[in-house]
Design an enzyme around this catalytic site. Structure first.
Site, PDB file in Angstrom:
ATOM      1  N   HIS A  39      -2.488   6.459  14.871  1.00 56.24           N
ATOM      2  CA  HIS A  39      -2.300   5.060  15.273  1.00 56.24           C
ATOM      3  C   HIS A  39      -0.950   4.545  14.765  1.00 56.24           C
ATOM      4  O   HIS A  39      -0.207   3.885  15.482  1.00 56.24           O
ATOM      5  CB  HIS A  39      -3.446   4.222  14.718  1.00 56.24           C
ATOM      6  N   LYS A  88      -0.474  14.684  11.496  1.00 54.83           N
ATOM      7  CA  LYS A  88      -1.109  13.364  11.561  1.00 54.83           C
ATOM      8  C   LYS A  88      -0.188  12.366  12.255  1.00 54.83           C
ATOM      9  O   LYS A  88      -0.609  11.646  13.159  1.00 54.83           O
ATOM     10  CB  LYS A  88      -1.493  12.861  10.154  1.00 54.83           C
ATOM     11  N   ASN A 110       0.859  -1.181   0.000  1.00 60.24           N
ATOM     12  CA  ASN A 110       0.000   0.000   0.000  1.00 60.24           C
ATOM     13  C   ASN A 110       0.904   1.243   0.000  1.00 60.24           C
ATOM     14  O   ASN A 110       1.608   1.508   0.977  1.00 60.24           O
ATOM     15  CB  ASN A 110      -0.907  -0.042   1.242  1.00 60.24           C
ATOM     16  N   GLY A 129      -7.431   6.559   2.634  1.00 58.00           N
ATOM     17  CA  GLY A 129      -8.397   5.679   3.294  1.00 58.00           C
ATOM     18  C   GLY A 129      -9.556   6.441   3.917  1.00 58.00           C
ATOM     19  O   GLY A 129     -10.221   7.260   3.276  1.00 58.00           O
ATOM     20  N   TYR A 130      -9.772   6.184   5.191  1.00 53.42           N
ATOM     21  CA  TYR A 130     -10.920   6.759   5.906  1.00 53.42           C
ATOM     22  C   TYR A 130     -10.585   8.114   6.539  1.00 53.42           C
ATOM     23  O   TYR A 130     -11.404   8.668   7.277  1.00 53.42           O
ATOM     24  CB  TYR A 130     -11.384   5.782   6.991  1.00 53.42           C
ATOM     25  N   ASP A 164      -0.452  -3.854   9.955  1.00 51.19           N
ATOM     26  CA  ASP A 164      -1.837  -4.190   9.630  1.00 51.19           C
ATOM     27  C   ASP A 164      -2.703  -3.215  10.407  1.00 51.19           C
ATOM     28  O   ASP A 164      -2.546  -3.055  11.614  1.00 51.19           O
ATOM     29  CB  ASP A 164      -2.185  -5.638   9.991  1.00 51.19           C
TER      30      ASP A 164
HETATM   31  P1  ITT Z   1      -0.708  -4.197   2.895  1.00 51.29           P
HETATM   32  O1  ITT Z   1      -1.430  -5.376   3.520  1.00 51.29           O
HETATM   33  O2  ITT Z   1       0.057  -4.538   1.669  1.00 51.29           O
HETATM   34  O3  ITT Z   1       0.114  -3.462   3.901  1.00 51.29           O
HETATM   35  P2  ITT Z   1      -3.407  -3.058   2.778  1.00 51.29           P
HETATM   36  O4  ITT Z   1      -3.970  -1.797   2.202  1.00 51.29           O
HETATM   37  O5  ITT Z   1      -4.109  -4.352   2.426  1.00 51.29           O
HETATM   38  O6  ITT Z   1      -1.841  -3.139   2.392  1.00 51.29           O
HETATM   39  P3  ITT Z   1      -4.276  -3.324   5.530  1.00 51.29           P
HETATM   40  O7  ITT Z   1      -4.809  -4.703   5.319  1.00 51.29           O
HETATM   41  O8  ITT Z   1      -3.498  -3.045   6.772  1.00 51.29           O
HETATM   42  O9  ITT Z   1      -3.320  -2.885   4.343  1.00 51.29           O
HETATM   43  O10 ITT Z   1      -5.518  -2.332   5.442  1.00 51.29           O
HETATM   44  C1  ITT Z   1      -5.403  -1.018   5.871  1.00 51.29           C
HETATM   45  C2  ITT Z   1      -6.649  -0.233   5.498  1.00 51.29           C
HETATM   46  O11 ITT Z   1      -7.123   0.459   6.659  1.00 51.29           O
HETATM   47  C3  ITT Z   1      -6.323   0.821   4.460  1.00 51.29           C
HETATM   48  O12 ITT Z   1      -6.532   0.355   3.156  1.00 51.29           O
HETATM   49  C4  ITT Z   1      -7.263   1.951   4.850  1.00 51.29           C
HETATM   50  O13 ITT Z   1      -8.516   1.720   4.270  1.00 51.29           O
HETATM   51  C5  ITT Z   1      -7.386   1.802   6.350  1.00 51.29           C
HETATM   52  N1  ITT Z   1      -6.378   2.647   7.036  1.00 51.29           N
HETATM   53  C6  ITT Z   1      -5.260   2.216   7.682  1.00 51.29           C
HETATM   54  N2  ITT Z   1      -4.532   3.252   8.133  1.00 51.29           N
HETATM   55  C7  ITT Z   1      -5.201   4.359   7.766  1.00 51.29           C
HETATM   56  C8  ITT Z   1      -4.945   5.737   7.930  1.00 51.29           C
HETATM   57  O14 ITT Z   1      -3.835   6.182   8.512  1.00 51.29           O
HETATM   58  N3  ITT Z   1      -5.829   6.587   7.425  1.00 51.29           N
HETATM   59  C9  ITT Z   1      -6.941   6.165   6.796  1.00 51.29           C
HETATM   60  N4  ITT Z   1      -7.253   4.893   6.587  1.00 51.29           N
HETATM   61  C10 ITT Z   1      -6.388   3.975   7.072  1.00 51.29           C
END
Ligand code: ITT
Length: 199
Positions: free
Chosen positions: A183, A178, A9, A156-157, A71
């Site tokens: 988190h 940020k 990502n 993302g969100y 994750d």
């Molecule tokens: P990898 O597994 O390759 O790391 P992924 O996008 O599948 O990539 P995750 O399974 O950890 O990663 O999903 C994380 C999701 O959570 C991400 O796609 C966002 O939708 C949300 N998310 C995580 N951190 C965020 C942030 O800082 N701000 C906004 N949304 C976030």
């Protein structure tokens, strides 16, 4: 120490690298893109930590380098903690764009009043070393969800999440703002203490 960041990502990669570099550790960072053929990992565990470990273990064993995975996701109180570990694919595997995921959460909360729109971002970071040592840490940030997306930063969100104590979304914050409360920032600052010991 050279560490490979186990994420595909691009937004998460940017934040992970930025936060780690800000800690001033004596580490060199590598990315998955530098290792063609690296395995895609199915996230089959039911916790953030479990899935982070799966990703870090797979890349550590493929590259022979220490691997660090993240994750993360959004846990919404009114949805019993969902999307949680399913945050990246909440709108379905075929429409897993950030925009589709965010819009689905907003639709699911249509009738939920402000006082019950609490939510939490969670990040579990896992570090796996070639000698078999494994470490996990968790960072969170509490907040609430608004009715419409606001802000152009982040991903993302972020455009619907206002952290407690703020009047703006994490998508209206610049990178350093940020990172200071996020988190991911909280998790990686905890991981930096472990890395310092290891170095
Ligand atoms: P990898 O597994 O390759 O790391 P992924 O996008 O599948 O990539 P995750 O399974 O950890 O990663 O999903 C994380 C999701 O959570 C991400 O796609 C966002 O939708 C949300 N998310 C995580 N951190 C965020 C942030 O800082 N701000 C906004 N949304 C976030």
């Amino acid at each position: 120490m050279k560490i490979v960041l186990a994420t595909s990502n691009a937004n998460k990669l940017t934040e992970l690298a930025r936060i780690l570099e800000h800690q001033g550790l004596k580490i060199e960072l590598a990315t998955v893109a530098e290792f063609p053929g690296a395995p895609a990992v199915a996230e089959t565990e039911n916790t953030f930590e479990g899935n982070a470990l799966l990703k870090a273990r797979a890349l550590c064993s493929f590259t022979g380098l220490p691997a660090l995975a993240d994750d993360s996701g959004l846990c919404v109180n009114a949805l019993n903690g969902m999307p949680g570990i399913f945050s990246a694919r909440w709108a379905g595997a075929t429409q897993d764009t950030d925009e589709a995921n965010l819009q689905l959460v907003l639709r699911q909360l249509t009738d939920v009043p402000d006082v019950r729109r609490g939510a939490q971002f969670v990040c579990a970071a896992a570090l796996v070393l070639p000698d078999g040592q494994e470490f996990t840490v968790r960072g969170t940030v509490e907040g609430r969800l608004i009715l419409e997306p606001v802000g152009d930063y982040g991903f993302g969100y972020d455009p619907i999440f206002i952290p407690d104590g703020f009047a703006i979304t994490t998508a209206q914050m610049d990178a350093l703002e940020k990172d200071a409360i996020s988190h991911r920032g909280n998790a990686l600052r905890a991981m930096a203490l472990i890395l310092e010991e290891l170095i």
